[in-house]
Design a protein around this motif. Structure first.
Motif, PDB file in Angstrom:
ATOM      1  N   VAL A  27       3.543 -12.609   3.145  1.00 57.59           N
ATOM      2  CA  VAL A  27       2.766 -13.537   3.040  1.00 57.59           C
ATOM      3  C   VAL A  27       1.579 -13.396   4.038  1.00 57.59           C
ATOM      4  O   VAL A  27       0.414 -13.876   3.613  1.00 57.59           O
ATOM      5  N   LEU A  28       1.531 -12.803   5.294  1.00 60.02           N
ATOM      6  CA  LEU A  28       0.483 -12.870   6.166  1.00 60.02           C
ATOM      7  C   LEU A  28      -0.480 -11.627   6.126  1.00 60.02           C
ATOM      8  O   LEU A  28      -1.624 -11.800   6.582  1.00 60.02           O
ATOM      9  N   TYR A  29      -0.167 -10.865   5.372  1.00 60.13           N
ATOM     10  CA  TYR A  29      -1.057  -9.660   5.501  1.00 60.13           C
ATOM     11  C   TYR A  29      -1.482  -9.582   3.657  1.00 60.13           C
ATOM     12  O   TYR A  29      -0.770  -9.195   2.950  1.00 60.13           O
ATOM     13  N   ASP A  30      -2.949  -9.739   3.960  1.00 59.24           N
ATOM     14  CA  ASP A  30      -3.344  -9.731   2.449  1.00 59.24           C
ATOM     15  C   ASP A  30      -3.457  -8.404   1.543  1.00 59.24           C
ATOM     16  O   ASP A  30      -3.539  -8.299   0.451  1.00 59.24           O
ATOM     17  N   TYR A  31      -3.286  -7.465   2.276  1.00 59.96           N
ATOM     18  CA  TYR A  31      -3.201  -6.093   1.739  1.00 59.96           C
ATOM     19  C   TYR A  31      -1.458  -5.756   1.195  1.00 59.96           C
ATOM     20  O   TYR A  31      -1.446  -4.659   0.494  1.00 59.96           O
ATOM     21  N   VAL A  32      -0.786  -6.714   1.281  1.00 61.49           N
ATOM     22  CA  VAL A  32       0.506  -6.348   0.450  1.00 61.49           C
ATOM     23  C   VAL A  32       0.438  -7.159  -0.818  1.00 61.49           C
ATOM     24  O   VAL A  32       0.199  -8.120  -0.691  1.00 61.49           O
ATOM     25  N   ARG A  33       0.647  -6.372  -1.685  1.00 66.80           N
ATOM     26  CA  ARG A  33       0.375  -6.816  -3.161  1.00 66.80           C
ATOM     27  C   ARG A  33       1.635  -6.050  -4.025  1.00 66.80           C
ATOM     28  O   ARG A  33       1.910  -4.908  -3.861  1.00 66.80           O
ATOM     29  N   GLY A  34       1.692  -6.839  -5.112  1.00 66.02           N
ATOM     30  CA  GLY A  34       2.603  -6.339  -6.088  1.00 66.02           C
ATOM     31  C   GLY A  34       4.184  -6.123  -5.634  1.00 66.02           C
ATOM     32  O   GLY A  34       4.586  -6.935  -4.783  1.00 66.02           O
ATOM     33  N   PRO A  35       4.765  -5.178  -6.166  1.00 71.12           N
ATOM     34  CA  PRO A  35       6.323  -4.961  -5.802  1.00 71.12           C
ATOM     35  C   PRO A  35       6.440  -4.417  -4.542  1.00 71.12           C
ATOM     36  O   PRO A  35       5.678  -3.549  -4.271  1.00 71.12           O
ATOM     37  N   VAL A  36       7.392  -4.925  -3.735  1.00 73.40           N
ATOM     38  CA  VAL A  36       7.578  -4.396  -2.572  1.00 73.40           C
ATOM     39  C   VAL A  36       9.234  -4.272  -2.399  1.00 73.40           C
ATOM     40  O   VAL A  36       9.889  -5.088  -2.500  1.00 73.40           O
ATOM     41  N   GLY A  55       2.741  -1.158   7.458  1.00 73.98           N
ATOM     42  CA  GLY A  55       2.822  -1.104   9.028  1.00 73.98           C
ATOM     43  C   GLY A  55       4.079  -2.200   9.325  1.00 73.98           C
ATOM     44  O   GLY A  55       4.274  -2.068  10.359  1.00 73.98           O
ATOM     45  N   TYR A  56       5.064  -2.150   8.507  1.00 73.30           N
ATOM     46  CA  TYR A  56       6.070  -3.185   8.798  1.00 73.30           C
ATOM     47  C   TYR A  56       6.876  -2.238   9.735  1.00 73.30           C
ATOM     48  O   TYR A  56       7.420  -1.038   9.436  1.00 73.30           O
ATOM     49  N   GLN A  57       7.478  -2.910  10.738  1.00 72.10           N
ATOM     50  CA  GLN A  57       8.473  -2.015  11.780  1.00 72.10           C
ATOM     51  C   GLN A  57      10.116  -2.673  11.467  1.00 72.10           C
ATOM     52  O   GLN A  57      10.042  -4.143  11.724  1.00 72.10           O
ATOM     53  N   PHE A  58      10.864  -1.962  11.218  1.00 73.58           N
ATOM     54  CA  PHE A  58      12.127  -2.539  10.927  1.00 73.58           C
ATOM     55  C   PHE A  58      12.957  -2.882  12.053  1.00 73.58           C
ATOM     56  O   PHE A  58      12.878  -2.025  13.093  1.00 73.58           O
ATOM     57  N   ALA A  59      13.693  -3.999  12.198  1.00 75.31           N
ATOM     58  CA  ALA A  59      14.467  -4.539  13.107  1.00 75.31           C
ATOM     59  C   ALA A  59      15.828  -3.648  13.256  1.00 75.31           C
ATOM     60  O   ALA A  59      16.435  -3.267  14.299  1.00 75.31           O
ATOM     61  N   HIS A  60      16.263  -3.345  12.218  1.00 72.63           N
ATOM     62  CA  HIS A  60      17.415  -2.567  11.979  1.00 72.63           C
ATOM     63  C   HIS A  60      17.436  -1.518  11.101  1.00 72.63           C
ATOM     64  O   HIS A  60      17.836  -1.692   9.699  1.00 72.63           O
ATOM     65  N   PRO A  61      16.850  -0.363  11.344  1.00 69.20           N
ATOM     66  CA  PRO A  61      16.591   0.726  10.621  1.00 69.20           C
ATOM     67  C   PRO A  61      17.904   1.721   9.973  1.00 69.20           C
ATOM     68  O   PRO A  61      17.722   2.294   9.081  1.00 69.20           O
ATOM     69  N   THR A  62      19.032   1.325  10.748  1.00 70.08           N
ATOM     70  CA  THR A  62      20.163   2.145  10.526  1.00 70.08           C
ATOM     71  C   THR A  62      21.272   1.160  10.369  1.00 70.08           C
ATOM     72  O   THR A  62      21.292   0.167  10.816  1.00 70.08           O
TER      73      THR A  62
END
Length: 466
Positions: free
Chosen positions: A375-384, A446-453
């Motif tokens: 929602v907050l970042y305009d450069y995020v578009r399409g499938p994620v 630039g997303y930083q995972f809280a729980h990457p493992t």
């Protein structure tokens, strides 16, 4: 009566820290999932006379056994303080005083609890609960620090004192939706929820996608619309279930899209973030796939393709669209982990099927944060792709879960058992699916995972079994 006290420090001012606790969603965000499940937050939050309803976990059950508990709020002894006292629950007495005091570099939070669980003379029971409370409040501190870090990274209005966005959310009663709504609200944004039943609170507005009921003014109010609705897919894939899975997603999305498109250009939301799933890629993948990967075959793949196609209908109206392709969400509050963990605790856990299938998983906190990110970042578009960066097989998942619960993983679940439970199609596309999905776009943006493992996720979702 037993007294428990905990002190922690938070790198926010006392007024801001108190304001965070006084916002809708704070209890949801603060509560370790293994310690308690929020049934209904108090409203207005922490206001005198307001009541919070939760299911508190029985110690040593990893959050898998819970009992109802409700508390009523009252004013605290100072300006930045409040109290909650037992209204109904498994304890004989409970009075929790929260105080926030300014210190160098932030705020000191003092939690003072007077409680009694067992009759007089059975102090050993209360001492056991004290150990549980120590683990709970340590986890609460870590969760709040985690959220503060996320708020700082998104320049949250709560911290900057700038005006927040208007966020309209459909499907906020579900496990993911509750967390998404809570994240936006505690960040200082203005949240309204689309609900099918009669609204109970001022932040709820009615809609009924089955009957085509949706007030355009509710969408005109919003800067962003988030849609998480849809019938659960954790079921046998009968014709009736398939029809409901399809219509609950496609028809509701179409109603939102057509209503947004019908608004005057200046009244339209700027972004529409809609749920989807990694089922888009089908149930078999020989190589890791990112968002550019082709659509797969099968019922869920067809649903996701149509779902995303329908959501994309906002784009020619100038509205940015994001489809969150969610993997298997791991949480003790619901889903795969809640179903499998009891089997492992009983010593009857193991891999599903051959164990060679890849499991595209994500923690509950990370999937909720991915919606906020979108929602907050305009450069995020399409499938994620909302999946963790650690790709594991079903066998590796079973081994990691067994190790965390200090149990063996000796008893595999044969494929025919899952077919009995989910039907042939359901077993193939859910329990036995081989989905090698990677979060390319989340990481690129630039997303930083809280729980990457998995280890990080299990520590958060199951705790240590206190």
């Amino acid at each position: 009566m037993t007294i428990f006290e905990s002190t922690s420090e938070i790198p926010l001012g006392a007024e801001t820290t108190f304001d965070w606790h006084a916002r809708p969603g704070a209890l949801t965000r603060l509560s370790p999932h293994w310690a308690q499940e929020i049934v209904e937050e108090s409203y207005p939050p922490i206001a005198p006379g307001s009541v919070a309803q939760v299911k508190t976990s029985v110690p040593c059950t990893y959050g898998l056994v819970r009992r109802p508990f409700s508390s009523v709020h009252s004013e605290g002894p100072s300006r930045f303080s409040f109290v909650d006292e037992l209204k109904k629950g498994p304890l004989r007495q409970w009075k929790h005083t929260h105080e926030f005091t300014s210190v160098a570099g932030g705020t000191k939070i003092d939690d003072h609890i007077e409680f009694s669980m067992a009759p007089q003379g059975f102090d050993v029971i209360d001492r056991g609960l004290t150990h549980y409370l120590e683990a709970t409040f340590d986890a609460r501190r870590k969760r709040m620090l985690m959220d503060i870090g996320f708020l700082e990274s998104t320049n949250a209005p709560l911290l900057t004192r700038k005006k927040g966005k208007h966020i309209l959310i459909a499907g906020a009663s579900g496990m993911i939706g509750r967390q998404v709504a809570a994240l936006f609200s505690t960040a200082g944004h203005f949240v309204r929820l689309l609900v099918r039943e009669t609204p109970k609170f001022p932040y709820e507005v009615h809609w009924n996608p089955d009957l085509g009921i949706l007030n355009p003014r509710d969408l005109a109010w919003a800067d962003a619309v988030v849609h998480l609705g849809g019938r659960s897919i954790a079921t046998r894939f009968t014709k009736h279930a398939k029809d409901e899975i399809w219509s609950s997603r496609i028809d509701s999305t179409r109603l939102l899209v057509e209503t947004m498109r019908g608004l005057p250009e200046t009244k339209r939301p700027s972004v529409f973030v809609c749920a989807s799933a990694v089922g888009y890629y089908g149930s078999k993948a020989d190589e890791p796939v990112d968002e550019t990967g082709p659509a797969g075959d099968g019922f869920l793949a067809e649903v996701c393709q149509k779902w995303e196609e329908t959501a994309a209908g906002v784009e020619d109206a100038g509205i940015r669209r994001v489809s969150i392709r969610t993997g298997v969400v791991l949480s003790s509050l619901g889903g795969l982990l809640k179903l499998q963990a009891p089997l492992f605790l009983a010593g009857a856990g193991g891999r599903l099927g051959s164990g060679e299938q890849a499991l595209a998983w994500i923690s509950l906190d990370d999937v909720a944060r991915s919606y906020v990110h979108a929602v907050l970042y305009d450069y995020v578009r399409g499938p994620v792709n909302a999946v963790a960066p650690e790709l594991v097989t079903q066998a590796e998942f079973a081994e990691a879960l067994a190790a965390h619960l200090r149990r063996p993983a000796w008893i595999p679940t044969p494929g025919f058992i899952t077919e009995i439970m989910l039907g042939r199609d359901g077993a193939k596309e859910l329990a036995l699916a081989d989905q090698r999905v990677v979060p390319e776009k989340l990481q690129e943006t630039g997303y930083q995972f809280a729980h990457p493992t998995l280890s990080d996720c299990f520590d958060e979702e199951l705790g240590g079994g206190a």
